[in-house]
Write a protein that holds these residues in place. Structure first.
Motif, PDB file in Angstrom:
ATOM      1  N   GLN A 105      -5.918  13.158   0.463  1.00 39.49           N
ATOM      2  CA  GLN A 105      -5.540  12.145   1.446  1.00 39.49           C
ATOM      3  C   GLN A 105      -5.744  10.733   0.885  1.00 39.49           C
ATOM      4  O   GLN A 105      -4.922   9.839   1.089  1.00 39.49           O
ATOM      5  CB  GLN A 105      -6.371  12.338   2.725  1.00 39.49           C
ATOM      6  N   LYS A 106      -6.831  10.553   0.153  1.00 34.23           N
ATOM      7  CA  LYS A 106      -7.107   9.249  -0.450  1.00 34.23           C
ATOM      8  C   LYS A 106      -6.050   8.917  -1.496  1.00 34.23           C
ATOM      9  O   LYS A 106      -5.580   7.763  -1.591  1.00 34.23           O
ATOM     10  CB  LYS A 106      -8.503   9.256  -1.081  1.00 34.23           C
ATOM     11  N   GLU A 107      -5.644   9.921  -2.294  1.00 33.68           N
ATOM     12  CA  GLU A 107      -4.627   9.687  -3.317  1.00 33.68           C
ATOM     13  C   GLU A 107      -3.289   9.326  -2.692  1.00 33.68           C
ATOM     14  O   GLU A 107      -2.554   8.468  -3.198  1.00 33.68           O
ATOM     15  CB  GLU A 107      -4.493  10.947  -4.179  1.00 33.68           C
ATOM     16  N   ILE A 108      -2.943   9.969  -1.572  1.00 34.80           N
ATOM     17  CA  ILE A 108      -1.693   9.636  -0.864  1.00 34.80           C
ATOM     18  C   ILE A 108      -1.719   8.191  -0.396  1.00 34.80           C
ATOM     19  O   ILE A 108      -0.726   7.456  -0.524  1.00 34.80           O
ATOM     20  CB  ILE A 108      -1.494  10.601   0.321  1.00 34.80           C
ATOM     21  N   LEU A 109      -2.862   7.754   0.142  1.00 29.35           N
ATOM     22  CA  LEU A 109      -2.975   6.363   0.589  1.00 29.35           C
ATOM     23  C   LEU A 109      -2.849   5.395  -0.580  1.00 29.35           C
ATOM     24  O   LEU A 109      -2.235   4.322  -0.452  1.00 29.35           O
ATOM     25  CB  LEU A 109      -4.308   6.173   1.305  1.00 29.35           C
ATOM     26  N   ASN A 110      -3.418   5.758  -1.724  1.00 31.15           N
ATOM     27  CA  ASN A 110      -3.311   4.886  -2.905  1.00 31.15           C
ATOM     28  C   ASN A 110      -1.854   4.724  -3.335  1.00 31.15           C
ATOM     29  O   ASN A 110      -1.403   3.609  -3.671  1.00 31.15           O
ATOM     30  CB  ASN A 110      -4.137   5.461  -4.045  1.00 31.15           C
ATOM     31  N   LYS A 111      -1.103   5.832  -3.341  1.00 29.22           N
ATOM     32  CA  LYS A 111       0.300   5.755  -3.745  1.00 29.22           C
ATOM     33  C   LYS A 111       1.130   4.969  -2.743  1.00 29.22           C
ATOM     34  O   LYS A 111       2.052   4.214  -3.117  1.00 29.22           O
ATOM     35  CB  LYS A 111       0.849   7.171  -3.910  1.00 29.22           C
ATOM     36  N   GLU A 112       0.809   5.138  -1.447  1.00 23.11           N
ATOM     37  CA  GLU A 112       1.539   4.361  -0.440  1.00 23.11           C
ATOM     38  C   GLU A 112       1.252   2.870  -0.593  1.00 23.11           C
ATOM     39  O   GLU A 112       2.151   2.032  -0.462  1.00 23.11           O
ATOM     40  CB  GLU A 112       1.131   4.833   0.959  1.00 23.11           C
ATOM     41  N   GLU A 113       0.016   2.546  -0.918  1.00 25.17           N
ATOM     42  CA  GLU A 113      -0.343   1.149  -1.146  1.00 25.17           C
ATOM     43  C   GLU A 113       0.420   0.585  -2.341  1.00 25.17           C
ATOM     44  O   GLU A 113       0.932  -0.544  -2.302  1.00 25.17           O
ATOM     45  CB  GLU A 113      -1.854   1.024  -1.360  1.00 25.17           C
ATOM     46  N   GLN A 114       0.495   1.378  -3.432  1.00 25.76           N
ATOM     47  CA  GLN A 114       1.237   0.926  -4.607  1.00 25.76           C
ATOM     48  C   GLN A 114       2.712   0.715  -4.291  1.00 25.76           C
ATOM     49  O   GLN A 114       3.344  -0.226  -4.788  1.00 25.76           O
ATOM     50  CB  GLN A 114       1.071   1.947  -5.730  1.00 25.76           C
ATOM     51  N   MET A 115       3.276   1.599  -3.469  1.00 29.43           N
ATOM     52  CA  MET A 115       4.694   1.472  -3.096  1.00 29.43           C
ATOM     53  C   MET A 115       4.937   0.199  -2.301  1.00 29.43           C
ATOM     54  O   MET A 115       5.906  -0.534  -2.542  1.00 29.43           O
ATOM     55  CB  MET A 115       5.109   2.695  -2.276  1.00 29.43           C
ATOM     56  N   LEU A 116       4.051  -0.112  -1.371  1.00 23.39           N
ATOM     57  CA  LEU A 116       4.207  -1.326  -0.576  1.00 23.39           C
ATOM     58  C   LEU A 116       4.080  -2.569  -1.440  1.00 23.39           C
ATOM     59  O   LEU A 116       4.834  -3.545  -1.288  1.00 23.39           O
ATOM     60  CB  LEU A 116       3.179  -1.349   0.550  1.00 23.39           C
ATOM     61  N   LEU A 117       3.117  -2.562  -2.354  1.00 20.15           N
ATOM     62  CA  LEU A 117       2.902  -3.730  -3.210  1.00 20.15           C
ATOM     63  C   LEU A 117       4.061  -3.944  -4.183  1.00 20.15           C
ATOM     64  O   LEU A 117       4.385  -5.092  -4.536  1.00 20.15           O
ATOM     65  CB  LEU A 117       1.588  -3.573  -3.985  1.00 20.15           C
ATOM     66  N   SER A 118       4.677  -2.839  -4.659  1.00 19.22           N
ATOM     67  CA  SER A 118       5.786  -2.965  -5.599  1.00 19.22           C
ATOM     68  C   SER A 118       7.089  -3.341  -4.917  1.00 19.22           C
ATOM     69  O   SER A 118       8.081  -3.624  -5.580  1.00 19.22           O
ATOM     70  CB  SER A 118       5.959  -1.645  -6.358  1.00 19.22           C
TER      71      SER A 118
END
Length: 535
Positions: free
Chosen positions: A115-128
């Motif tokens: 779940q933490k890894e999914i949140l990290n990837k979603e954060e990266q997607m928003l920032l990019s």
């Protein structure tokens, strides 16, 4: 040919069949060092010769102590013992529960980490994708505000949710570490090789068999511990006789009939023999160069007994109904046994199991004692009698007075005379003072000798609302040199022991009464010498 083949098959079938059977521990007699375990086997055997293999036994059993008896229409032809380095003990329920808990936590940990890894990837997607709508798009103010609100809200949710997952991950890791430590401790006891008892039987026909196995194991024993309780200075002393039973054999003693014995098999029961004592002159051996030939003697073989570690026993709350009411005391020819009528469980663990043995009442008289040279406080003592009837062993004692824990002491029946003295603590309401009277003390030089005179006064006052009995102790020095002479000039009415130098006054004090005692002594020694330890 067919007849011969049939006869061979019949002989092989009759000769021997091996049957692995389970057993159950029913009785355990625990000695001060070691224990005797009784197991029960119930099974069926066919006609002819059979070999029963009783599995899952501790590898620590003494194979010389194995005994087998039973019921049934069979003949026991032989008994043997062997080690099994392949099979381990069946995993006990407690250990299995610990391992199941670790597996469950590890699955939860993997889920939280995912779940933490999914949140990290979603954060990266928003920032990019911060360039909203691309470089050529013209967004209205409302669209830009909506996208900005979405970005801020979603990023806040991601950070908050990730912190929650990280907190769960941290707690899960801490729980796994604790559980793995417990598992490692349990594995040390249960992951040992096992042993087996092999019993050869013969029967004329198929029949049911009940066997009883007895064997002695190491890594087991018990240590006595006592609770001494006094309700007040009018009541008898309550002695609770307990035992710390320990065993780390790898076997579980679940709901067994437990008996505690004062015997100690490790001491051995064989009478020692005196052999001829030979004397001869010592003949030194020649020395060649730097090498010295020394005479060597062969010492007699003696059995060595390993000393047991003293357990640190914490005080427990008194149970509503004590197990001591279900214990029968049996006096055998050589020892005392305490048979517990209720089933008891003693797990294989590093920590001992507390077992209540008996509760006794001892008649006691109460007296205060003070040694003001060492401490100005008065100590309440309970002097109990009749302890000889309780088969006490040397052990630690926890002392309680008026429901409060006072201190820890040690009971050694071998050093007690007729009265068991129990210190119940300090009482500040008995005021004691000791001082040196300078006006009655002096130092004189007569010829080549120095004469020092010392006078001390002890005053005691009872500020309690009731009368008390008080023992006051002091002492005179004892000379260790013929040039030092000590003379008791005035013992102040005390009982004086010339060998120890001890002075003892036994008095009664009424409420608010004060009494004083004076004693005086002289020390004579050469004036050019100094004495250490005087006063």
């Amino acid at each position: 040919m067919l007849v011969a083949l049939f006869a061979l098959m019949h002989v092989q079938a009759y000769t021997q069949t091996e049957l692995r059977v389970d057993s159950k521990i029913t009785d355990v007699t625990v000695f001060l060092n070691k224990a005797q375990v009784t197991r029960e086997v119930k099974t069926k055997v066919g006609a002819g010769r059979s070999t029963l293999v009783v599995t899952g036994l501790t590898a620590l059993l003494d194979q010389q102590s194995v005994q087998v008896s039973g019921k049934g229409k069979v003949v026991i032809e032989g008994i043997s013992h062997r080690q099994n380095f392949l099979n381990e003990f069946n995993m006990p329920a407690k250990l299995k529960s610990l391992k199941d808990s670790v597996e469950l936590l590890q699955r939860q940990l993997q889920l939280e980490q995912s779940q933490k890894e999914i949140l990290n990837k979603e954060e990266q997607m928003l920032l990019s994708n911060q360039k909203i709508g691309g470089t050529q798009s013209n967004l209205t103010v409302a669209e830009l505000k909506a996208m900005s609100d979405f970005f801020r809200t979603r990023m806040t949710d991601i950070v908050t949710t990730r912190m929650k997952h990280e907190d769960k991950i941290r707690k899960a890791n801490a729980s796994i570490v604790r559980l793995q430590r417990q598992i490692a401790e349990q594995n040390d006891m249960y992951s040992r090789n096992t042993s087996e008892i092999v019993v050869a039987l013969s029967a004329d026909a198929a029949t049911a068999v009940e066997l009883e196995l007895n064997y002695v194991v190491g890594n087991a024993g018990w240590q006595p511990i006592y609770d001494l309780r006094a309700t007040n200075t009018k009541s008898p002393v309550q002695l609770n006789y307990k035992a710390n039973v320990y065993q780390s054999t790898g076997e579980e003693w679940n709901n067994v009939k437990l008996t505690l014995s004062t015997a100690n098999p490790s001491e051995g029961g064989v009478k020692p023999e005196l052999y001829t004592w030979l004397l001869d002159f010592y003949i030194p051996q020649p020395i060649y160069g730097n090498r010295k030939m020394e005479m060597q003697s062969k010492p007699a073989m003696r059995s060595m007994v390993a000393a047991e570690e003293s357990a640190v026993v914490a005080d427990r709350l008194q149970e509503v109904e004590s197990m001591s009411g279900f214990v029968n005391t049996i006096q055998t020819s050589l020892n005392t046994e305490f048979a517990i009528s209720l089933p008891y469980t003693v797990s294989s663990a590093n920590k001992p199991t507390m077992v209540d043995i008996r509760s006794y009442e001892m008649k006691a008289s109460y007296v205060y004692s003070v040694a003001p040279k060492l401490d100005n406080d008065a100590f309440l003592l309970a002097k109990a009698v009749g302890w000889e009837d309780f088969n006490l062993l040397p052990g630690q004692a926890n002392i309680f007075f008026e429901g409060t824990f006072v201190s820890t002491s040690f009971i050694d029946p071998n050093s007690i005379k007729d009265t068991l003295a129990i210190s119940l603590g300090r009482d500040k309401r008995v005021v004691v003072k000791r001082e040196k009277l300078k006006d009655f003390s002096s130092r004189r030089t007569i010829g080549s000798n120095q004469r020092d005179t010392y006078t001390f006064e002890i005053s005691v006052r009872n500020t309690k609302a009731e009368s008390i009995q008080l023992i006051v102790e002091d002492q005179l020095p004892i000379s260790m040199n013929s040039q030092i002479e000590i003379t008791a000039l005035d013992s102040g009415g005390a009982r004086f022991n010339k060998e120890t130098g001890k002075l003892i006054w036994e008095v009664g004090l009424q409420p608010n009464e004060t009494k004083k005692f004076q004693f005086k002594y002289e020390v004579k020694y050469p004036k050019d010498k100094q004495i250490s330890g005087l006063e």
